[in-house]
Scaffold this motif. Sequence first.
Motif, PDB file in Angstrom:
ATOM      1  N   LEU A 109       0.843  -1.207   0.000  1.00  0.00           N
ATOM      2  CA  LEU A 109       0.000   0.000   0.000  1.00  0.00           C
ATOM      3  C   LEU A 109       0.873   1.250   0.000  1.00  0.00           C
ATOM      4  N   ARG A 110       1.922   1.225   0.784  1.00  0.00           N
ATOM      5  CA  ARG A 110       2.832   2.376   0.859  1.00  0.00           C
ATOM      6  C   ARG A 110       3.490   2.614  -0.490  1.00  0.00           C
ATOM      7  N   ASN A 111       3.997   1.550  -1.113  1.00  0.00           N
ATOM      8  CA  ASN A 111       4.657   1.688  -2.412  1.00  0.00           C
ATOM      9  C   ASN A 111       3.683   2.119  -3.505  1.00  0.00           C
ATOM     10  N   ALA A 112       2.457   1.611  -3.449  1.00  0.00           N
ATOM     11  CA  ALA A 112       1.447   1.993  -4.449  1.00  0.00           C
ATOM     12  C   ALA A 112       1.149   3.486  -4.383  1.00  0.00           C
ATOM     13  N   GLY A 113       1.289   4.065  -3.204  1.00  0.00           N
ATOM     14  CA  GLY A 113       1.054   5.494  -3.049  1.00  0.00           C
ATOM     15  C   GLY A 113       2.317   6.328  -3.156  1.00  0.00           C
ATOM     16  N   ASN A 114       3.430   5.692  -3.537  1.00  0.00           N
ATOM     17  CA  ASN A 114       4.732   6.380  -3.645  1.00  0.00           C
ATOM     18  C   ASN A 114       5.065   7.139  -2.357  1.00  0.00           C
TER      19      ASN A 114
ATOM     20  N   THR B  22       7.268   7.183   1.189  1.00  0.00           N
ATOM     21  CA  THR B  22       8.455   6.627   1.825  1.00  0.00           C
ATOM     22  C   THR B  22       8.086   6.081   3.204  1.00  0.00           C
ATOM     23  N   GLN B  23       8.947   5.196   3.702  1.00  0.00           N
ATOM     24  CA  GLN B  23       8.739   4.685   5.057  1.00  0.00           C
ATOM     25  C   GLN B  23       8.762   5.835   6.060  1.00  0.00           C
ATOM     26  N   ALA B  24       9.668   6.769   5.863  1.00  0.00           N
ATOM     27  CA  ALA B  24       9.794   7.897   6.793  1.00  0.00           C
ATOM     28  C   ALA B  24       8.509   8.728   6.828  1.00  0.00           C
TER      29      ALA B  24
ATOM     30  N   ALA C  90       3.409  10.155   9.519  1.00  0.00           N
ATOM     31  CA  ALA C  90       1.964  10.352   9.406  1.00  0.00           C
ATOM     32  C   ALA C  90       1.180   9.441  10.349  1.00  0.00           C
ATOM     33  N   ALA C  91       1.683   8.220  10.560  1.00  0.00           N
ATOM     34  CA  ALA C  91       0.974   7.242  11.393  1.00  0.00           C
ATOM     35  C   ALA C  91       1.435   7.281  12.851  1.00  0.00           C
TER      36      ALA C  91
ATOM     37  N   GLU D 208       9.720  -0.201   9.820  1.00  0.00           N
ATOM     38  CA  GLU D 208      10.566  -1.102   9.025  1.00  0.00           C
ATOM     39  C   GLU D 208      10.421  -2.537   9.539  1.00  0.00           C
ATOM     40  N   ALA D 209      10.458  -2.717  10.859  1.00  0.00           N
ATOM     41  CA  ALA D 209      10.305  -4.054  11.441  1.00  0.00           C
ATOM     42  C   ALA D 209       8.926  -4.633  11.140  1.00  0.00           C
ATOM     43  N   LEU D 210       7.887  -3.806  11.178  1.00  0.00           N
ATOM     44  CA  LEU D 210       6.534  -4.271  10.850  1.00  0.00           C
ATOM     45  C   LEU D 210       6.475  -4.743   9.399  1.00  0.00           C
TER      46      LEU D 210
END
Length: 102
Positions: A37-42, A44-46, A51-52, A60-62
């Motif tokens: 989902l994160r990648n589909a929305g372009n 970043t993990q940061a 935001a969350a 990253e561990a999740l």
Amino acid sequence: HNLDSPALAPLAVGKALAVAAAARASPRDFGTRVAALRNAGNITQAKLAEAAGIDSKRLEALEQGKAVADAGELIRLSAFFMTTTDYLLTGEQFKNSANATV
């Protein structure tokens, strides 16, 4: 209450389906869905972590399936992606007793 009542059958079936889906869930699958989902929305993990309200190392561990999301993280991630906790946990959408997608 009479546990043999036909009126309770839909509840029993729903619970059985939820238990079966939960048994198939794994932290790695959860992480894969979050990363997808994160990648589909372009995103970043940061940015997602910020935001969350999740530490970036924790996110990253999740995503790698090395940690299990707590209830708060699960709710915040599902809200961020506008999806259900069911989807994040199991990859499936479940219906409530009124047959409406939750």
